[in-house]
Design a protein around this motif. Structure first.
Motif, PDB file in Angstrom:
ATOM      1  N   ALA A 152       0.854  -1.082   0.144  1.00 28.38           N
ATOM      2  CA  ALA A 152       0.343  -0.043   0.125  1.00 28.38           C
ATOM      3  C   ALA A 152       0.907   0.948  -0.141  1.00 28.38           C
ATOM      4  O   ALA A 152       0.795   2.157  -0.183  1.00 28.38           O
ATOM      5  CB  ALA A 152      -0.864  -0.419   1.406  1.00 28.38           C
ATOM      6  N   LEU A 153       1.890   1.367   0.370  1.00 30.51           N
ATOM      7  CA  LEU A 153       2.635   2.131   1.178  1.00 30.51           C
ATOM      8  C   LEU A 153       3.240   2.468  -0.163  1.00 30.51           C
ATOM      9  O   LEU A 153       3.880   3.370  -0.880  1.00 30.51           O
ATOM     10  CB  LEU A 153       3.873   2.321   2.258  1.00 30.51           C
ATOM     11  CG  LEU A 153       3.067   2.778   3.836  1.00 30.51           C
ATOM     12  CD1 LEU A 153       3.837   1.839   4.191  1.00 30.51           C
ATOM     13  CD2 LEU A 153       2.459   3.820   3.801  1.00 30.51           C
ATOM     14  N   CYS A 154       4.236   1.558  -1.138  1.00 32.26           N
ATOM     15  CA  CYS A 154       4.680   1.692  -1.884  1.00 32.26           C
ATOM     16  C   CYS A 154       3.812   2.685  -3.987  1.00 32.26           C
ATOM     17  O   CYS A 154       4.176   2.827  -4.207  1.00 32.26           O
ATOM     18  CB  CYS A 154       5.851   0.064  -2.474  1.00 32.26           C
ATOM     19  SG  CYS A 154       6.487  -0.116  -1.509  1.00 32.26           S
ATOM     20  N   ARG A 155       2.462   1.623  -3.673  1.00 27.67           N
ATOM     21  CA  ARG A 155       1.676   2.098  -3.927  1.00 27.67           C
ATOM     22  C   ARG A 155       1.166   3.959  -4.393  1.00 27.67           C
ATOM     23  O   ARG A 155       1.503   4.381  -4.802  1.00 27.67           O
ATOM     24  CB  ARG A 155       0.179   1.303  -4.686  1.00 27.67           C
ATOM     25  CG  ARG A 155       0.164   0.205  -5.202  1.00 27.67           C
ATOM     26  CD  ARG A 155      -1.372  -0.192  -5.193  1.00 27.67           C
ATOM     27  NE  ARG A 155      -1.055  -1.955  -6.039  1.00 27.67           N
ATOM     28  CZ  ARG A 155      -2.083  -2.307  -5.140  1.00 27.67           C
ATOM     29  NH1 ARG A 155      -3.125  -2.022  -4.711  1.00 27.67           N
ATOM     30  NH2 ARG A 155      -1.801  -3.934  -5.216  1.00 27.67           N
ATOM     31  N   THR A 156       0.801   3.932  -2.848  1.00 28.52           N
ATOM     32  CA  THR A 156       0.744   5.703  -2.698  1.00 28.52           C
ATOM     33  C   THR A 156       1.702   6.458  -2.888  1.00 28.52           C
ATOM     34  O   THR A 156       2.356   7.719  -3.497  1.00 28.52           O
ATOM     35  CB  THR A 156       0.150   6.255  -1.868  1.00 28.52           C
ATOM     36  OG1 THR A 156       0.420   5.772  -0.460  1.00 28.52           O
ATOM     37  CG2 THR A 156      -1.610   5.137  -1.872  1.00 28.52           C
ATOM     38  N   LEU A 157       3.280   6.715  -2.200  1.00 32.07           N
ATOM     39  CA  LEU A 157       4.039   6.654  -1.610  1.00 32.07           C
ATOM     40  C   LEU A 157       5.271   6.982  -2.946  1.00 32.07           C
ATOM     41  O   LEU A 157       5.292   7.882  -3.977  1.00 32.07           O
ATOM     42  CB  LEU A 157       5.062   6.814  -1.140  1.00 32.07           C
ATOM     43  CG  LEU A 157       4.994   6.679   0.354  1.00 32.07           C
ATOM     44  CD1 LEU A 157       5.544   5.676   1.724  1.00 32.07           C
ATOM     45  CD2 LEU A 157       4.898   7.917   0.465  1.00 32.07           C
TER      46      LEU A 157
END
Lengths: 350, 350
Positions: A152-157
């Motif tokens: 999730a963090l990789c997708r948005t960041l």
């Protein structure tokens, strides 16, 4: 091109979803699923879904006693991969078992394998999120799909990083305590630092996918089963407005900007949206960012996102299969195929 | 025969399911749905499901402001029922509003209506559970589908009553506190007598469907959203074994005997079964009785059953439409049609 033939080793929260996701693709097929307990889910796998069921050698008798039909043992199918036409194992076993399976099975057989985020990064050549580093997994023998939170963090960041120059990132992760069916886990009435050490391991895990991001994380566990939530703070090195961020998320793949004000004010209501959309198992493969939470103040961007821990890594596993078998060299083409077969959307149908 | 045209007044927990269930039948169609708030669900109704949306006169502007397309007002469509070809209204509005709607709308228009269990029994000519008293609703103008708890008790006790001679029945009802999306309701960490008076109103409500059953109930509310549970005690006036009871439930419609020992040890795990079966919104229309709980001791039968409060009344509403419009005079034929279109099963596929 011949279909890629996939064995799903471990048919629990992730495994049962990966099996259905592979089954839904045009260019791959489920060779079988592996289960260790003869429970209702084993019966469904065989009787409802028609997946060939393999079990560990020492469990054969238990399944026989329960009257559940098996096709053979996991040891046999992996160690004779060529005879079975097995191309890739997706290992969805509990934390730590995957690394053991690599040593005792996959390496011996010379068969490609995907591991989940519960394993150490060292288990694989690549820690993988399709939107971030698909190309790195091309032809790889061992790939690790990172955890639901890291994904999730990789997708948005990752989306922000492509559009804007970012400074330091800090995330508070508010974790669901257990998955919905896990009735033996707690807490049921407390908030637990988890881990109590700050920073938590999530930041370094994001760096296994995006090495050049400056991220620190801390995490607590709360008594809910539905989704995780991330409260994100991103320092900006250039002038960016909240509208710029909304636009970036709206254009990005597998990220939804959702209106808190339209009856979607909590993870429970987001899950209700998944139910109302008729999603199988109400799965939300996408990362859901509340529109009203996106705010830029004094050069710092804030937002809150919700993560369906059972579902967001499922499309990643499918893309990883395509990358490592070189079924598809173009990341966008693989993700298009995955998303269209699974019903993953780039925006909510609202 | 021409399709029966149905308006669903109230598009919440029950209404949205009744709309989909009517839409799935061959012999009836959704004329429209009525909603009062311009939220995400109103958007889905229009954009995802394509249901014509009607709103109360005093809400038209709110929907216009939100940019959600409406077809007209509920007052207009009901009071001009004949022009619209409207045959039946299924009233799924909150407790008490149904009775008001009867007075201000349905009676004036001379249109048939179905009410839900939150209304007093007096609102309708018949309190209805298809397996118990379908024939009583034939041609009726006003029918009340009893509550989820009453429906569940009527299904299993009705089955027992047909097979065996029963004495007094006592049920402890352990109620879920709120539906999954209702985040503003409690309790979140307490057990509440609800109502504190014993007997509770559930026993008399069962008697509105089965007048000659001797039943007493008491109820408590617990912090869960998934399902209700009933702990049932039935005095037997003849020799009956637990196997006889299992056989009766296994042969009955819309009742499942489920194995606690196969990973189905709680309401959470039963809901997981609903998810794994790919049920839309994970809906369990059936009443689930734990096989291991069925026991006869000293002339008394005990069992525990789980009730998916959002779903079990949905097939009943469809059958009620067929009965009151005389689309189908044979109860079994109606229930066969309902169950086949909705995927309701008489036994779990295990």
């Amino acid at each position: 091109m011949a279909d890629v033939s996939v064995l799903i080793n471990g048919y629990g929260t992730i495994g049962k979803r990966v099996a259905d996701a592979v089954d839904a693709q045009r260019d791959m097929e489920v060779l079988g699923v592996v289960k260790t307990s003869p429970d209702y889910l084993a019966r469904l796998a065989v009787e409802e879904y028609g997946y060939p069921l393999f079990v560990p050698e020492d469990r054969v008798e238990r399944f026989e006693d329960a009257g559940i039909e098996t096709e053979g043992t996991v040891e046999d199918v992996v160690l004779n991969a060529e005879d079975y036409g097995l191309d890739v194992v997706v290992d969805c076993t509990p934390e730590g078992i995957g690394a053991r399976n690599k040593e005792t099975l996959y390496e011996k057989a010379g068969v490609k394998a995907i591991f989940q985020g519960g394993e150490e990064a060292e288990v694989a050549e690549v820690s993988f999120v399709a939107q971030c580093n698909y190309e790195e997994a091309l032809g790889a023998d061992y790939v690790r799909c990172v955890s639901c939170n890291t994904t999730a963090l990789c997708r948005t960041l990752g989306t922000l990083k492509e559009e804007f120059e970012l400074g330091r990132v800090y995330v508070t992760i508010v974790r669901r305590a257990a998955d919905p069916h896990q009735v033996k886990k707690g807490p049921i009435n407390a908030i637990a630092p988890n881990p109590v050490t700050v920073p938590s391991h999530h930041g370094p895990d994001v760096k296994t996918v995006m090495p050049d991001i400056d991220i620190t994380t801390a995490a607590v566990k709360v008594p809910t089963t539905l989704m995780h939530m991330h409260v994100v703070r991103v320092e900006l090195k250039e002038e960016v407005t909240s509208d710029d961020v909304i636009d970036a998320f709206e254009e990005a793949r597998r990220i939804w900007v959702v209106p808190h004000g339209e009856g979607l004010g909590s993870t429970a209501e987001l899950i209700e949206l998944g139910r109302d959309l008729g999603r199988k198992r109400y799965d939300l493969y996408e990362i859901l960012v509340w529109e009203e939470s996106i705010n830029v103040e004094d050069g710092v961007l804030y937002y809150m996102q919700a993560v369906h821990q059972e579902a967001d890594v499922v499309p990643e596993n499918v893309d990883a299969i395509r990358a490592m078998t070189e079924l598809e060299e173009d990341p966008e083409a693989s993700m298009d195929a995955t998303d269209s077969a699974l019903g993953v959307l780039n925006s909510p149908p609202l």
